[in-house]
Write a protein that holds these residues in place. Structure first.
Motif, PDB file in Angstrom:
ATOM      1  N   ASN A   1      51.570  66.679  73.657  1.00 28.25           N
ATOM      2  CA  ASN A   1      51.618  67.520  74.843  1.00 28.25           C
ATOM      3  C   ASN A   1      50.484  67.092  75.756  1.00 28.25           C
ATOM      4  OD1 ASN A   1      53.689  69.668  74.822  1.00 28.25           O
ATOM      5  ND2 ASN A   1      52.776  70.101  72.825  1.00 28.25           N
ATOM      6  N   ARG A   2      50.801  66.816  77.014  1.00 26.57           N
ATOM      7  CA  ARG A   2      49.805  66.417  78.008  1.00 26.57           C
ATOM      8  C   ARG A   2      49.405  67.644  78.815  1.00 26.57           C
ATOM      9  NH1 ARG A   2      49.672  61.217  80.099  1.00 26.57           N
ATOM     10  NH2 ARG A   2      50.586  59.706  78.698  1.00 26.57           N
ATOM     11  N   PHE A   3      48.106  67.858  78.937  1.00 25.74           N
ATOM     12  CA  PHE A   3      47.567  68.987  79.691  1.00 25.74           C
ATOM     13  C   PHE A   3      46.704  68.467  80.833  1.00 25.74           C
ATOM     14  CE2 PHE A   3      48.096  70.279  75.308  1.00 25.74           C
ATOM     15  CZ  PHE A   3      48.650  71.541  75.383  1.00 25.74           C
ATOM     16  N   LYS A   4      46.965  68.922  82.035  1.00 22.99           N
ATOM     17  CA  LYS A   4      46.105  68.610  83.179  1.00 22.99           C
ATOM     18  C   LYS A   4      45.110  69.756  83.298  1.00 22.99           C
ATOM     19  CE  LYS A   4      49.650  66.046  85.642  1.00 22.99           C
ATOM     20  NZ  LYS A   4      50.507  65.986  86.843  1.00 22.99           N
ATOM     21  N   VAL A   5      43.904  69.532  82.771  1.00 20.32           N
ATOM     22  CA  VAL A   5      42.901  70.587  82.700  1.00 20.32           C
ATOM     23  C   VAL A   5      42.015  70.549  83.939  1.00 20.32           C
ATOM     24  CG1 VAL A   5      41.003  71.546  81.346  1.00 20.32           C
ATOM     25  CG2 VAL A   5      42.967  70.515  80.178  1.00 20.32           C
ATOM     26  N   ILE A   6      41.896  71.699  84.570  1.00 13.92           N
ATOM     27  CA  ILE A   6      41.053  71.837  85.763  1.00 13.92           C
ATOM     28  C   ILE A   6      39.617  71.487  85.373  1.00 13.92           C
ATOM     29  CG2 ILE A   6      40.226  73.466  87.509  1.00 13.92           C
ATOM     30  CD1 ILE A   6      42.926  75.042  86.892  1.00 13.92           C
ATOM     31  N   LYS A   7      38.976  70.664  86.183  1.00  8.27           N
ATOM     32  CA  LYS A   7      37.674  70.094  85.829  1.00  8.27           C
ATOM     33  C   LYS A   7      36.638  71.129  85.387  1.00  8.27           C
ATOM     34  CE  LYS A   7      37.864  65.816  88.415  1.00  8.27           C
ATOM     35  NZ  LYS A   7      37.243  65.000  89.443  1.00  8.27           N
ATOM     36  N   ASP A   8      36.533  72.236  86.098  1.00 11.27           N
ATOM     37  CA  ASP A   8      35.503  73.211  85.719  1.00 11.27           C
ATOM     38  C   ASP A   8      35.966  74.163  84.614  1.00 11.27           C
ATOM     39  OD1 ASP A   8      37.209  74.861  87.152  1.00 11.27           O
ATOM     40  OD2 ASP A   8      35.650  75.670  88.459  1.00 11.27           O
TER      41      ASP A   8
END
Length: 113
Positions: free
Chosen positions: A6-13
């Protein structure tokens, strides 16, 4: 062998909160036959996110499918995306499943055992 990702685009902060959620969760993977190994991977940084991938290895696709239909799966994912004041990811995770066609192992590592 079957690899589920599963690929997650995690918000930087929000990366610290995202990692903490994974590191403190109760995994139920080992309760089903066919589970081999799990990895949480941190990938490249993009303009608006950092890519993370959950990577699970199963003996077979059928055993992975049995996991996704199990009570353990429902329990492990019951609180996914809840309990935080703001979102940690951009959108939903993107699932990718792969059946192994070829596996090459390092013979030097096998000899060292």
């Amino acid at each position: 062998m079957f690899i589920a990702m599963n690929r997650f685009k995690v918000i930087k902060d929000r990366t610290e909160a995202f990692e903490e959620a994974w590191l403190t969760r109760q995994s139920r993977l080992h309760e089903l036959p066919g589970f081999v190994e799990f990895h949480l991977l941190k990938g490249p940084e993009r303009e608006d996110h950092i890519l993370y991938v959950s990577h699970t290895i199963w003996n077979s696709k059928d055993e992975f499918t049995a996991w996704t239909n199990s009570e353990q799966f429902r329990a492990a994912h019951a609180n996914a995306g809840t309990g935080q004041d703001k979102p940690k990811t951009i959108g939903h995770p993107e699932f990718e499943g792969f059946e192994a066609i070829q596996t090459v192992t390092n013979p030097a590592l096998k000899a060292a055992e």
